[in-house]
Design an enzyme around this catalytic site. Sequence first.
Site, PDB file in Angstrom:
ATOM      1  N   GLY A  12       0.812  -1.209   0.000  1.00 13.58           N
ATOM      2  CA  GLY A  12       0.000   0.000   0.000  1.00 13.58           C
ATOM      3  C   GLY A  12       0.849   1.263   0.000  1.00 13.58           C
ATOM      4  O   GLY A  12       2.081   1.209   0.134  1.00 13.58           O
ATOM      5  N   ASP A  13       0.187   2.397  -0.233  1.00 11.75           N
ATOM      6  CA  ASP A  13       0.820   3.721  -0.202  1.00 11.75           C
ATOM      7  C   ASP A  13       1.931   3.881  -1.239  1.00 11.75           C
ATOM      8  O   ASP A  13       2.895   4.618  -1.033  1.00 11.75           O
ATOM      9  CB  ASP A  13       1.384   4.021   1.207  1.00 11.75           C
ATOM     10  CG  ASP A  13       0.313   3.904   2.272  1.00 11.75           C
ATOM     11  OD1 ASP A  13      -0.859   4.194   1.961  1.00 11.75           O
ATOM     12  OD2 ASP A  13       0.643   3.527   3.405  1.00 11.75           O
ATOM     13  N   GLY A  15       1.554   5.307  -4.057  1.00 12.28           N
ATOM     14  CA  GLY A  15       1.335   6.548  -4.815  1.00 12.28           C
ATOM     15  C   GLY A  15       0.204   6.378  -5.824  1.00 12.28           C
ATOM     16  O   GLY A  15       0.147   7.097  -6.836  1.00 12.28           O
ATOM     17  N   LYS A  18      -1.902   9.616  -6.624  1.00 12.58           N
ATOM     18  CA  LYS A  18      -1.202  10.571  -7.490  1.00 12.58           C
ATOM     19  C   LYS A  18      -1.251  10.104  -8.947  1.00 12.58           C
ATOM     20  O   LYS A  18      -1.558  10.887  -9.851  1.00 12.58           O
ATOM     21  CB  LYS A  18       0.265  10.728  -7.049  1.00 12.58           C
ATOM     22  CG  LYS A  18       1.004  11.561  -8.056  1.00 12.58           C
ATOM     23  CD  LYS A  18       2.500  11.589  -7.985  1.00 12.58           C
ATOM     24  CE  LYS A  18       3.000  12.011  -9.365  1.00 12.58           C
ATOM     25  NZ  LYS A  18       4.343  12.519  -9.411  1.00 12.58           N
ATOM     26  N   HIS A  41      -5.458   8.079  -0.233  1.00 12.97           N
ATOM     27  CA  HIS A  41      -4.821   8.327  -1.523  1.00 12.97           C
ATOM     28  C   HIS A  41      -4.558   9.828  -1.648  1.00 12.97           C
ATOM     29  O   HIS A  41      -5.491  10.626  -1.651  1.00 12.97           O
ATOM     30  CB  HIS A  41      -5.711   7.821  -2.665  1.00 12.97           C
ATOM     31  CG  HIS A  41      -5.867   6.326  -2.658  1.00 12.97           C
ATOM     32  ND1 HIS A  41      -6.600   5.644  -3.585  1.00 12.97           N
ATOM     33  CD2 HIS A  41      -5.339   5.384  -1.842  1.00 12.97           C
ATOM     34  CE1 HIS A  41      -6.540   4.341  -3.336  1.00 12.97           C
ATOM     35  NE2 HIS A  41      -5.781   4.160  -2.279  1.00 12.97           N
ATOM     36  N   ASP A 333      12.879  10.100  -6.210  1.00 10.66           N
ATOM     37  CA  ASP A 333      13.570  11.273  -5.655  1.00 10.66           C
ATOM     38  C   ASP A 333      14.033  11.055  -4.219  1.00 10.66           C
ATOM     39  O   ASP A 333      15.012  11.643  -3.778  1.00 10.66           O
ATOM     40  CB  ASP A 333      12.636  12.501  -5.711  1.00 10.66           C
ATOM     41  CG  ASP A 333      11.297  12.235  -5.030  1.00 10.66           C
ATOM     42  OD1 ASP A 333      10.575  11.327  -5.486  1.00 10.66           O
ATOM     43  OD2 ASP A 333      10.976  12.906  -4.030  1.00 10.66           O
ATOM     44  N   SER A 412       7.957   8.561 -11.184  1.00 10.85           N
ATOM     45  CA  SER A 412       7.460   9.686 -10.398  1.00 10.85           C
ATOM     46  C   SER A 412       8.605  10.224  -9.541  1.00 10.85           C
ATOM     47  O   SER A 412       9.293   9.469  -8.871  1.00 10.85           O
ATOM     48  CB  SER A 412       6.293   9.199  -9.531  1.00 10.85           C
ATOM     49  OG  SER A 412       5.872  10.211  -8.657  1.00 10.85           O
ATOM     50  N   VAL A 413       8.799  11.540  -9.605  1.00  9.83           N
ATOM     51  CA  VAL A 413       9.956  12.143  -8.932  1.00  9.83           C
ATOM     52  C   VAL A 413       9.544  13.212  -7.915  1.00  9.83           C
ATOM     53  O   VAL A 413      10.343  14.070  -7.550  1.00  9.83           O
ATOM     54  CB  VAL A 413      10.948  12.731  -9.969  1.00  9.83           C
ATOM     55  CG1 VAL A 413      11.596  11.624 -10.777  1.00  9.83           C
ATOM     56  CG2 VAL A 413      10.259  13.738 -10.890  1.00  9.83           C
TER      57      VAL A 413
HETATM   58  P1  GDP Z   1      -1.556   5.639  -2.126  1.00 12.25           P
HETATM   59  O1  GDP Z   1      -2.286   5.126  -0.935  1.00 12.25           O
HETATM   60  O2  GDP Z   1      -0.965   4.549  -2.941  1.00 12.25           O
HETATM   61  O3  GDP Z   1      -2.387   6.582  -2.957  1.00 12.25           O
HETATM   62  O4  GDP Z   1      -0.331   6.484  -1.564  1.00 12.25           O
HETATM   63  P2  GDP Z   1      -0.363   7.534  -0.338  1.00 12.25           P
HETATM   64  O5  GDP Z   1      -0.997   8.791  -0.791  1.00 12.25           O
HETATM   65  O6  GDP Z   1      -0.882   6.902   0.898  1.00 12.25           O
HETATM   66  O7  GDP Z   1       1.182   7.704  -0.071  1.00 12.25           O
HETATM   67  C1  GDP Z   1       2.055   8.151  -1.038  1.00 12.25           C
HETATM   68  C2  GDP Z   1       2.731   9.434  -0.530  1.00 12.25           C
HETATM   69  O8  GDP Z   1       3.834   9.744  -1.325  1.00 12.25           O
HETATM   70  C3  GDP Z   1       1.821  10.641  -0.604  1.00 12.25           C
HETATM   71  O9  GDP Z   1       2.170  11.529   0.425  1.00 12.25           O
HETATM   72  C4  GDP Z   1       2.169  11.239  -1.961  1.00 12.25           C
HETATM   73  O10 GDP Z   1       1.928  12.643  -2.022  1.00 12.25           O
HETATM   74  C5  GDP Z   1       3.638  10.964  -2.021  1.00 12.25           C
HETATM   75  N1  GDP Z   1       4.209  10.718  -3.352  1.00 12.25           N
HETATM   76  C6  GDP Z   1       3.671  10.105  -4.428  1.00 12.25           C
HETATM   77  N2  GDP Z   1       4.563   9.992  -5.420  1.00 12.25           N
HETATM   78  C7  GDP Z   1       5.701  10.549  -4.947  1.00 12.25           C
HETATM   79  C8  GDP Z   1       7.012  10.729  -5.497  1.00 12.25           C
HETATM   80  O11 GDP Z   1       7.329  10.320  -6.609  1.00 12.25           O
HETATM   81  N3  GDP Z   1       7.936  11.345  -4.699  1.00 12.25           N
HETATM   82  C9  GDP Z   1       7.648  11.797  -3.446  1.00 12.25           C
HETATM   83  N4  GDP Z   1       8.608  12.379  -2.746  1.00 12.25           N
HETATM   84  N5  GDP Z   1       6.425  11.648  -2.911  1.00 12.25           N
HETATM   85  C10 GDP Z   1       5.478  11.027  -3.652  1.00 12.25           C
HETATM   86  P1  IMO Z   2      -3.839   2.585   0.622  1.00 15.48           P
HETATM   87  O1  IMO Z   2      -4.993   2.399  -0.325  1.00 15.48           O
HETATM   88  C1  IMO Z   2      -1.257   0.891   3.705  1.00 15.48           C
HETATM   89  C2  IMO Z   2      -3.049  -2.113   6.353  1.00 15.48           C
HETATM   90  C3  IMO Z   2      -3.223  -1.743   7.801  1.00 15.48           C
HETATM   91  C4  IMO Z   2      -3.099  -3.116   8.447  1.00 15.48           C
HETATM   92  C5  IMO Z   2      -3.812  -4.011   7.445  1.00 15.48           C
HETATM   93  C6  IMO Z   2      -5.246  -4.304   7.776  1.00 15.48           C
HETATM   94  O2  IMO Z   2      -3.718   3.977   1.145  1.00 15.48           O
HETATM   95  O3  IMO Z   2      -2.580   2.055   0.036  1.00 15.48           O
HETATM   96  P2  IMO Z   2      -7.498  -2.900   7.689  1.00 15.48           P
HETATM   97  O4  IMO Z   2      -7.856  -1.586   8.293  1.00 15.48           O
HETATM   98  O5  IMO Z   2      -7.613  -2.948   6.208  1.00 15.48           O
HETATM   99  O6  IMO Z   2      -8.218  -4.039   8.331  1.00 15.48           O
HETATM  100  O7  IMO Z   2      -5.941  -3.100   8.048  1.00 15.48           O
HETATM  101  O8  IMO Z   2      -3.728  -3.357   6.202  1.00 15.48           O
HETATM  102  N1  IMO Z   2      -3.665  -1.167   5.392  1.00 15.48           N
HETATM  103  C7  IMO Z   2      -2.969  -0.300   4.642  1.00 15.48           C
HETATM  104  N2  IMO Z   2      -1.648  -0.031   4.604  1.00 15.48           N
HETATM  105  N3  IMO Z   2      -2.099   1.518   2.851  1.00 15.48           N
HETATM  106  C8  IMO Z   2      -3.412   1.226   2.845  1.00 15.48           C
HETATM  107  O9  IMO Z   2      -4.264   1.708   1.917  1.00 15.48           O
HETATM  108  C9  IMO Z   2      -3.916   0.305   3.800  1.00 15.48           C
HETATM  109  N4  IMO Z   2      -5.144  -0.178   4.091  1.00 15.48           N
HETATM  110  C10 IMO Z   2      -4.966  -1.087   5.049  1.00 15.48           C
HETATM  111  O10 IMO Z   2      -2.211  -0.861   8.220  1.00 15.48           O
HETATM  112  O11 IMO Z   2      -1.747  -3.491   8.505  1.00 15.48           O
HETATM  113 MG    MG Z   3      -2.290   5.398   1.142  1.00 15.18          MG
END
Ligand code: GDP
Ligand code: IMO
Ligand code: MG
Length: 424
Positions: A12-13, A15, A18, A41, A333, A412-413
């Site tokens: 997860g997380d 990007g 974005k 997101h 980056d 992505s940078v």
């Molecule tokens: P998602 O859950 O997959 O949409 O990702 P999140 O938003 O939870 O986490 C990604 C984080 O990284 C966010 O704070 C974005 O603004 C940031 N982000 C995305 N792409 C980049 C990148 O290429 N470089 C940097 N430095 N930050 C980024």
């Molecule tokens: P995005 O879409 C990162 C993780 C939680 C926990 C496990 C189970 O932003 O990438 P839950 O609440 O789903 O029962 O939690 O999954 N988790 C995530 N970790 N990004 C997420 O979503 C997550 N959604 C759930 O931290 O370990």
């Molecule tokens: Mg996220």
Amino acid sequence: MAVDVLLGLQWGDEGKGKIVDVLSPKYDLIARFQGGPNAGHTLEFDNQKYVLNTIPSGIFNEKTMNLIGNGVVIDPIILKRELENLKKSGFDPVAANKLVIARKAHLILPTHQLLDAASESKMGEGKIGSTLKGIGPTYMDKTGRNGLRVGDTMLVDFKEKYDRLVNKHKSILAHYGEIPDFSEKEQAFFEAIEYLKTIPQVDSEHYVNQFLREGKSVLAEGAQGALLDVDFGSYPFVTSSNTTAAGACTGLGIAPGKIGSVIGIFKAYCTRVGGGPFPTELHDETGEELRKIGHEFGATTGRARRTGWIDLPALKYAIMLNGVTELVMTKADVLSGFEKIYACTHYEYNGEKIDYMPYDICSVPANPIYEEIDGWNEDLTGIKTIGEIPAKLEAYVKYIEQHVGVPVKYLSVGPDRVQTLVLN
Ligand code: GDP
Ligand code: IMO
Ligand code: MG
């Protein structure tokens, strides 16, 4: 026409928000297919930052429709807050007729959150580290055939259905101890239900297929990541939905043959939030540096994310599960300035060298075996053309492509929309 899918290949997380925002001008419809407000997101443009939990990341694109699919679980209180926040920022997707919601999507009740919290506190050390949004209990009621759906809010006996389910929850909660007072939350829930009813409801299976019949383009937006998939992730340290490409079929109502490109997104390193195995996790200063430079704190819960080097066996696994056709590498980056970068190519596991994720990774450690790669020093955040990409970063991208056998199409940078390069 086919449905392209964009999904996370790690924990997860990566990007996703974005990149969906960047790609959305190419699509007529962006559709979330699983997960719920456990997702956070993040999108950035014009010096503004937005975090979406339930709403698809195409919402800022003027011509794109957005669908919350049947596979999503919805907390009406959070959805209302999201929409109100957007309105304050000058975007009103409901007034602009840019958002529809599947009537078959399940509702998260206040008591689902209480059950989530009770279950986590009972587990102590072995807890999942859930986001406490009630995700697991809601999907349990869905598969247990007890759940309430968005369409039920329109029925005359909605309150009766609600009371029946809450009574069941209360009897379960009583086993955990005293039931906390949730009357305020309940009031907010019913207010939010009235708000929810103002969003047009659709049958997502007909809605998406109609788009395809009309020759319109659709992008399915994943939440979480492949390694949190309920079947294929590091069970039980997973979320409660299928985060992999198959989830787009069940979460929207489209046939497997209707899937087009599968865009897999990964960070140039790894993060994980919550419990569970993370073979390349760094518990040292380098890990701290990655967290600091990458601002690795959860968009939904604010929790510090665990950090580590890229894990290629895990990435290959995620690519296989999803049938990924093109890759996006984000946060390149963040690695600027590291003299050496490390890529895990194998694990040392039970005295053997393996290159896959073993079944019992939660109980028997898989120790990473690394290859060392030269880092680069250049700041990437202002790069506008591929000609400006440092040779060492280009080599890192090539190295990953060779390992996993799929091209990296976008790099992505930085967090802003404009900090995105198309590679080939
Ligand atoms: P998602 O859950 O997959 O949409 O990702 P999140 O938003 O939870 O986490 C990604 C984080 O990284 C966010 O704070 C974005 O603004 C940031 N982000 C995305 N792409 C980049 C990148 O290429 N470089 C940097 N430095 N930050 C980024
Ligand atoms: P995005 O879409 C990162 C993780 C939680 C926990 C496990 C189970 O932003 O990438 P839950 O609440 O789903 O029962 O939690 O999954 N988790 C995530 N970790 N990004 C997420 O979503 C997550 N959604 C759930 O931290 O370990
Ligand atoms: Mg996220």
